[in-house]
Design a protein around this motif. Structure first.
Motif, PDB file in Angstrom:
ATOM      1  N   ASP A  17      -3.099 -14.154 -12.514  1.00 30.56           N
ATOM      2  CA  ASP A  17      -3.439 -14.972 -13.674  1.00 30.56           C
ATOM      3  C   ASP A  17      -4.494 -15.991 -13.246  1.00 30.56           C
ATOM      4  OD1 ASP A  17      -1.291 -13.912 -15.502  1.00 30.56           O
ATOM      5  OD2 ASP A  17      -0.070 -14.579 -13.821  1.00 30.56           O
ATOM      6  N   GLU A  66      -3.737  -4.920 -22.038  1.00 32.82           N
ATOM      7  CA  GLU A  66      -2.283  -4.769 -22.048  1.00 32.82           C
ATOM      8  C   GLU A  66      -1.672  -6.014 -21.425  1.00 32.82           C
ATOM      9  OE1 GLU A  66      -1.037  -1.135 -20.171  1.00 32.82           O
ATOM     10  OE2 GLU A  66      -2.135   0.107 -21.593  1.00 32.82           O
ATOM     11  N   PRO A  67      -0.520  -6.494 -21.902  1.00 36.12           N
ATOM     12  CA  PRO A  67       0.111  -5.999 -23.130  1.00 36.12           C
ATOM     13  C   PRO A  67      -0.717  -6.413 -24.351  1.00 36.12           C
ATOM     14  CG  PRO A  67       1.250  -7.959 -22.334  1.00 36.12           C
ATOM     15  CD  PRO A  67       0.214  -7.613 -21.299  1.00 36.12           C
ATOM     16  N   LEU A 127       6.038 -12.024 -23.412  1.00 34.95           N
ATOM     17  CA  LEU A 127       5.456 -13.229 -22.801  1.00 34.95           C
ATOM     18  C   LEU A 127       6.069 -14.523 -23.311  1.00 34.95           C
ATOM     19  CD1 LEU A 127       1.640 -12.411 -22.566  1.00 34.95           C
ATOM     20  CD2 LEU A 127       3.436 -12.082 -20.872  1.00 34.95           C
ATOM     21  N   ARG A 130       2.390   0.252 -23.216  1.00 31.75           N
ATOM     22  CA  ARG A 130       1.372   1.113 -22.581  1.00 31.75           C
ATOM     23  C   ARG A 130       1.356   2.504 -23.214  1.00 31.75           C
ATOM     24  NH1 ARG A 130       2.307  -0.297 -17.219  1.00 31.75           N
ATOM     25  NH2 ARG A 130       0.986  -2.018 -17.912  1.00 31.75           N
ATOM     26  N   ASP A 163       2.919 -18.649 -20.014  1.00 35.61           N
ATOM     27  CA  ASP A 163       3.808 -17.594 -20.499  1.00 35.61           C
ATOM     28  C   ASP A 163       4.901 -17.346 -19.454  1.00 35.61           C
ATOM     29  OD1 ASP A 163       3.063 -15.503 -18.659  1.00 35.61           O
ATOM     30  OD2 ASP A 163       1.238 -15.174 -19.828  1.00 35.61           O
ATOM     31  N   LEU A 201       5.541 -15.045 -17.368  1.00 34.82           N
ATOM     32  CA  LEU A 201       5.166 -14.586 -16.038  1.00 34.82           C
ATOM     33  C   LEU A 201       4.414 -15.673 -15.276  1.00 34.82           C
ATOM     34  CD1 LEU A 201       5.872 -11.554 -15.299  1.00 34.82           C
ATOM     35  CD2 LEU A 201       5.695 -11.915 -17.751  1.00 34.82           C
ATOM     36  N   GLU A 202       3.523 -16.352 -15.970  1.00 36.80           N
ATOM     37  CA  GLU A 202       2.744 -17.417 -15.322  1.00 36.80           C
ATOM     38  C   GLU A 202       3.664 -18.520 -14.802  1.00 36.80           C
ATOM     39  OE1 GLU A 202      -1.317 -17.050 -18.045  1.00 36.80           O
ATOM     40  OE2 GLU A 202       0.251 -18.467 -18.576  1.00 36.80           O
TER      41      GLU A 202
HETATM   42  P1  TMP Z   1      -2.665 -11.961 -19.565  1.00 38.43           P
HETATM   43  O1  TMP Z   1      -3.033 -11.105 -20.725  1.00 38.43           O
HETATM   44  O2  TMP Z   1      -2.980 -13.380 -19.740  1.00 38.43           O
HETATM   45  O3  TMP Z   1      -3.182 -11.401 -18.269  1.00 38.43           O
HETATM   46  O4  TMP Z   1      -1.077 -12.005 -19.493  1.00 38.43           O
HETATM   47  C1  TMP Z   1      -0.305 -10.902 -19.327  1.00 38.43           C
HETATM   48  C2  TMP Z   1       0.852 -11.232 -18.397  1.00 38.43           C
HETATM   49  O5  TMP Z   1       1.716 -10.111 -18.349  1.00 38.43           O
HETATM   50  C3  TMP Z   1       0.413 -11.536 -16.973  1.00 38.43           C
HETATM   51  O6  TMP Z   1       1.151 -12.630 -16.459  1.00 38.43           O
HETATM   52  C4  TMP Z   1       0.802 -10.301 -16.209  1.00 38.43           C
HETATM   53  C5  TMP Z   1       1.938  -9.714 -17.007  1.00 38.43           C
HETATM   54  N1  TMP Z   1       2.025  -8.260 -16.957  1.00 38.43           N
HETATM   55  C6  TMP Z   1       3.108  -7.681 -16.322  1.00 38.43           C
HETATM   56  O7  TMP Z   1       3.955  -8.382 -15.789  1.00 38.43           O
HETATM   57  N2  TMP Z   1       3.213  -6.323 -16.301  1.00 38.43           N
HETATM   58  C7  TMP Z   1       2.300  -5.505 -16.904  1.00 38.43           C
HETATM   59  O8  TMP Z   1       2.434  -4.269 -16.864  1.00 38.43           O
HETATM   60  C8  TMP Z   1       1.182  -6.129 -17.575  1.00 38.43           C
HETATM   61  C9  TMP Z   1       0.173  -5.260 -18.267  1.00 38.43           C
HETATM   62  C10 TMP Z   1       1.098  -7.502 -17.577  1.00 38.43           C
END
Ligand code: TMP
Length: 208
Positions: free
Chosen positions: A16, A43-44, A58, A77, A156, A158-159
């Motif tokens: 990120d 994605e997503p 997220l 996906r 989010d 994950l971040e």
């Molecule tokens: P982003 O669009 O800002 O990159 O955020 C998408 C978040 O989703 C990012 O923290 C990474 C996470 N992610 C996964 O954990 N697994 C996945 O397969 C994908 C596509 C994204």
């Protein structure tokens, strides 16, 4: 079913805050100026269903079990590739996509400590074995990524994970690139954006 048609499938990966959107925009501008038809997607997300799944995965409050999280990304996906990406590749277009299956191997595999091979196979099943022609990995040391994100006020799910999670993600990405050097272009994300963009253009140009 493997790769369809004459199109070119390019994915951008990285932690990120590594600059994927900027590089995606610069590459798309260059390709479009050269007369190519480009589908820019992510994605997503990337489809109406995908945007709903993105919101859940997220921003949903409360826990999502790691395997459920992996399946949500895989469902997003599957739908995205079947309804949007494969048709574009079949029309001979260039697809520039922010994140793909390597994100799942890095974040759900290494980050959530699930089996990376199983996660990869889940995505291959979901997409009927579609692999990118080129994956650009924008590699950013963990501290730099956190610094870039620090300006934001809202993270989010994950971040918001701890530093060791993101360190595992980065190490997994580098391992994936090492295992498939023909598919990956690894670039230091700390370089000036024009330097990165030039390296991307050179590699993409060799595939056109
Ligand atoms: P982003 O669009 O800002 O990159 O955020 C998408 C978040 O989703 C990012 O923290 C990474 C996470 N992610 C996964 O954990 N697994 C996945 O397969 C994908 C596509 C994204």
């Amino acid at each position: 079913m493997d790769k369809p048609g004459a199109g070119l499938f390019i994915t951008l990966e990285g932690g990120d805050g590594s600059g994927k959107s900027t590089q995606s925009a610069l590459l798309t501008e260059w390709l479009t100026d050269a007369g190519h038809t480009v589908l820019v997607t992510r994605e997503p997300g990337g489809t109406p269903l995908g945007e709903e799944l993105r919101e859940i995965v997220l921003h949903r409050r409360g826990d999502i079990a790691p395997r459920a999280e992996a399946l949500i990304y895989a469902a997003d996906r599957a739908h995205h590739i079947a309804t949007k990406v494969r048709p574009a590749l079949e029309r001979g277009e260039i697809v520039v996509q922010d994140r793909y299956l390597d994100s799942s191997v890095a974040y759900q595999g290494a980050g959530r400590v699930l089996d990376g091979t199983e996660i990869r196979n889940l995505s291959l099943w979901a997409t009927e074995n579609l692999l990118p022609d080129l994956t650009i990995l924008l590699d950013l040391p963990e501290d730099d990524g956190r610094d870039r994100l620090a300006e934001r006020t809202k993270y989010d799910r994950l971040e918001a994970e701890a530093a060791d999670f993101h360190a595992r993600v980065r190490a997994a990405y580098l391992g994936l690139a090492e295992a498939e050097p023909g598919r990956f272009l690894v670039l230091d994300a700390r370089q000036p954006r024009e330097v990165i963009a030039a390296a991307v253009r050179e590699r993409v140009g060799s595939l056109l």
